[in-house]
Design a protein around this motif. Sequence first.
Motif, PDB file in Angstrom:
ATOM      1  N   MET A   1       5.963 -60.982  55.108  1.00  0.00           N
ATOM      2  CA  MET A   1       5.186 -62.022  54.435  1.00  0.00           C
ATOM      3  C   MET A   1       6.109 -63.085  53.846  1.00  0.00           C
ATOM      4  N   PRO A   2       5.609 -64.322  53.681  1.00  0.00           N
ATOM      5  CA  PRO A   2       6.439 -65.397  53.119  1.00  0.00           C
ATOM      6  C   PRO A   2       7.017 -65.080  51.747  1.00  0.00           C
ATOM      7  N   ASP A   3       6.314 -64.273  50.950  1.00  0.00           N
ATOM      8  CA  ASP A   3       6.807 -63.972  49.605  1.00  0.00           C
ATOM      9  C   ASP A   3       8.124 -63.203  49.633  1.00  0.00           C
ATOM     10  N   ALA A   4       8.345 -62.383  50.656  1.00  0.00           N
ATOM     11  CA  ALA A   4       9.605 -61.640  50.751  1.00  0.00           C
ATOM     12  C   ALA A   4      10.771 -62.610  50.946  1.00  0.00           C
ATOM     13  N   ARG A   5      10.575 -63.585  51.817  1.00  0.00           N
ATOM     14  CA  ARG A   5      11.620 -64.596  52.016  1.00  0.00           C
ATOM     15  C   ARG A   5      11.819 -65.421  50.748  1.00  0.00           C
ATOM     16  N   GLU A   6      10.718 -65.785  50.103  1.00  0.00           N
ATOM     17  CA  GLU A   6      10.814 -66.565  48.864  1.00  0.00           C
ATOM     18  C   GLU A   6      11.560 -65.789  47.785  1.00  0.00           C
ATOM     19  N   GLY A   7      11.343 -64.490  47.720  1.00  0.00           N
ATOM     20  CA  GLY A   7      12.050 -63.682  46.731  1.00  0.00           C
ATOM     21  C   GLY A   7      13.549 -63.705  46.936  1.00  0.00           C
ATOM     22  N   ILE A   8      13.963 -63.653  48.190  1.00  0.00           N
ATOM     23  CA  ILE A   8      15.402 -63.683  48.503  1.00  0.00           C
ATOM     24  C   ILE A   8      15.986 -65.070  48.277  1.00  0.00           C
ATOM     25  N   VAL A   9      15.309 -66.096  48.806  1.00  0.00           N
ATOM     26  CA  VAL A   9      15.824 -67.467  48.703  1.00  0.00           C
ATOM     27  C   VAL A   9      15.906 -67.914  47.247  1.00  0.00           C
ATOM     28  N   SER A  10      14.869 -67.620  46.465  1.00  0.00           N
ATOM     29  CA  SER A  10      14.878 -68.036  45.059  1.00  0.00           C
ATOM     30  C   SER A  10      15.994 -67.339  44.289  1.00  0.00           C
ATOM     31  N   PHE A  11      16.273 -66.092  44.643  1.00  0.00           N
ATOM     32  CA  PHE A  11      17.370 -65.370  43.994  1.00  0.00           C
ATOM     33  C   PHE A  11      18.711 -66.023  44.331  1.00  0.00           C
ATOM     34  N   LEU A  12      18.906 -66.351  45.607  1.00  0.00           N
ATOM     35  CA  LEU A  12      20.167 -66.975  46.027  1.00  0.00           C
ATOM     36  C   LEU A  12      20.316 -68.376  45.440  1.00  0.00           C
ATOM     37  N   GLU A  13      19.211 -69.069  45.293  1.00  0.00           N
ATOM     38  CA  GLU A  13      19.252 -70.436  44.750  1.00  0.00           C
ATOM     39  C   GLU A  13      19.173 -70.460  43.229  1.00  0.00           C
ATOM     40  N   LYS A  14      19.081 -69.267  42.629  1.00  0.00           N
ATOM     41  CA  LYS A  14      19.054 -69.127  41.168  1.00  0.00           C
ATOM     42  C   LYS A  14      17.949 -69.967  40.533  1.00  0.00           C
ATOM     43  N   ARG A  15      16.745 -69.788  41.042  1.00  0.00           N
ATOM     44  CA  ARG A  15      15.572 -70.483  40.517  1.00  0.00           C
ATOM     45  C   ARG A  15      14.399 -69.509  40.455  1.00  0.00           C
ATOM     46  N   PRO A  16      13.380 -69.803  39.635  1.00  0.00           N
ATOM     47  CA  PRO A  16      12.196 -68.940  39.590  1.00  0.00           C
ATOM     48  C   PRO A  16      11.474 -68.946  40.932  1.00  0.00           C
ATOM     49  N   PRO A  17      10.981 -67.806  41.376  1.00  0.00           N
ATOM     50  CA  PRO A  17      10.271 -67.758  42.667  1.00  0.00           C
ATOM     51  C   PRO A  17       8.889 -68.386  42.570  1.00  0.00           C
ATOM     52  N   LYS A  18       8.405 -68.860  43.699  1.00  0.00           N
ATOM     53  CA  LYS A  18       7.056 -69.406  43.793  1.00  0.00           C
ATOM     54  C   LYS A  18       6.298 -68.581  44.836  1.00  0.00           C
ATOM     55  N   PHE A  19       5.699 -67.495  44.366  1.00  0.00           N
ATOM     56  CA  PHE A  19       4.984 -66.598  45.268  1.00  0.00           C
ATOM     57  C   PHE A  19       3.583 -67.130  45.545  1.00  0.00           C
ATOM     58  N   THR A  20       3.103 -66.955  46.758  1.00  0.00           N
ATOM     59  CA  THR A  20       1.829 -67.555  47.158  1.00  0.00           C
ATOM     60  C   THR A  20       0.814 -66.577  47.726  1.00  0.00           C
ATOM     61  N   ALA A  21       1.183 -65.333  47.957  1.00  0.00           N
ATOM     62  CA  ALA A  21       0.261 -64.382  48.588  1.00  0.00           C
ATOM     63  C   ALA A  21      -0.977 -64.160  47.723  1.00  0.00           C
ATOM     64  N   ASP A  22      -2.109 -64.056  48.372  1.00  0.00           N
ATOM     65  CA  ASP A  22      -3.395 -63.801  47.718  1.00  0.00           C
ATOM     66  C   ASP A  22      -3.737 -62.326  47.921  1.00  0.00           C
ATOM     67  N   THR A  23      -4.001 -61.609  46.820  1.00  0.00           N
ATOM     68  CA  THR A  23      -4.212 -60.160  46.899  1.00  0.00           C
ATOM     69  C   THR A  23      -5.566 -59.779  47.491  1.00  0.00           C
ATOM     70  N   ILE A  24      -6.386 -60.748  47.803  1.00  0.00           N
ATOM     71  CA  ILE A  24      -7.633 -60.486  48.512  1.00  0.00           C
ATOM     72  C   ILE A  24      -7.517 -60.928  49.972  1.00  0.00           C
ATOM     73  N   LYS A  25      -7.089 -62.153  50.196  1.00  0.00           N
ATOM     74  CA  LYS A  25      -7.079 -62.722  51.544  1.00  0.00           C
ATOM     75  C   LYS A  25      -5.911 -62.224  52.395  1.00  0.00           C
TER      76      LYS A  25
END
Length: 302
Positions: A260-284
């Motif tokens: 899912m895109p959130d996994a990539r965002e978690g890694i990229v945000s960590f490497l870029e030293k910024r807060p993550p922007k997660f977008t997954a919807d727990t229903i859809k």
Amino acid sequence: MVIHHRAEWVDTELKSLKIERKEDGQILVLLFSRPQEGNSWTEHMRNELCYMLDEASKDPKVRVVVVTGDPAGKAFCVGMALKDNPGDPPGDAPEGRPVNNSYARDGGGTAGLAVCRCTKPVIAAVNGNAVGVGMTFPLCCDMTVCAEDAKIGFVFGKRGISLEALSSFFLVRAVGWKKAMELVLTGRVLRASDAPAGLFNYVVPQAEVMPKALELAKEILATAPMSAMMNRQMLLRNATMSPEEAHLVESRSINALIRMPDAREGIVSFLEKRPPKFTADTIKDVPEFYPWWREIVTKSKL
């Protein structure tokens, strides 16, 4: 606020529950609010609580739910209202049939199951006395913060009744077999500061209960919504599995989430030293194998 519930419930205004929103609506605070009666529990309060937990599940903006007592009630919840309880709302028993033990459903357990099925973490902020269902309902929540001077107790034996609100499932898991037996069989009322380890995450001065609960909620906001949902359900559901069964569920889950895109965002945000922007919807966006456990229908049948 007017709620429009499922057909079997009465459409009504929220009368026993108050709502507050924190952190731009990401934290939904639900307050038991029957201040003249110590925020005592009624079945209409349960109806409203279940409705709002289900609404929180479907609202992508809500990330965490905090349940607490209206401070005006000077208690979290003093248990079931023993007088002037409006009684069971429509939907608890088949229409036109007399109450029958075969389809009786415990209201506290119905609310506990609403917590279990919620797609968002639920934190109990026990800001005052909590006995009976006021103590068993927090067991269903993912974390509990309690006021150190709050009186707590599993007093069912002293009232001639038995456990409810899923406490026969959660209490042993929280404090262990022997301590659970002691708390239940004695019906003892004690201060939260004297409670056995595991009953609460934190025991703090009364004024610090909500700040601590909100601190925990804000920590959750830094995590991915889908991760939070899947992880809480694995801890809830997999504990009764064999290690091999848990391994298979975990394998399917991490394989699904890592794509899912959130996994990539978690890694990229960590490497870029910024807060993550997660977008997954727990229903859809839920993985196709969810739910992986056998769902049991608890609604009474006609």
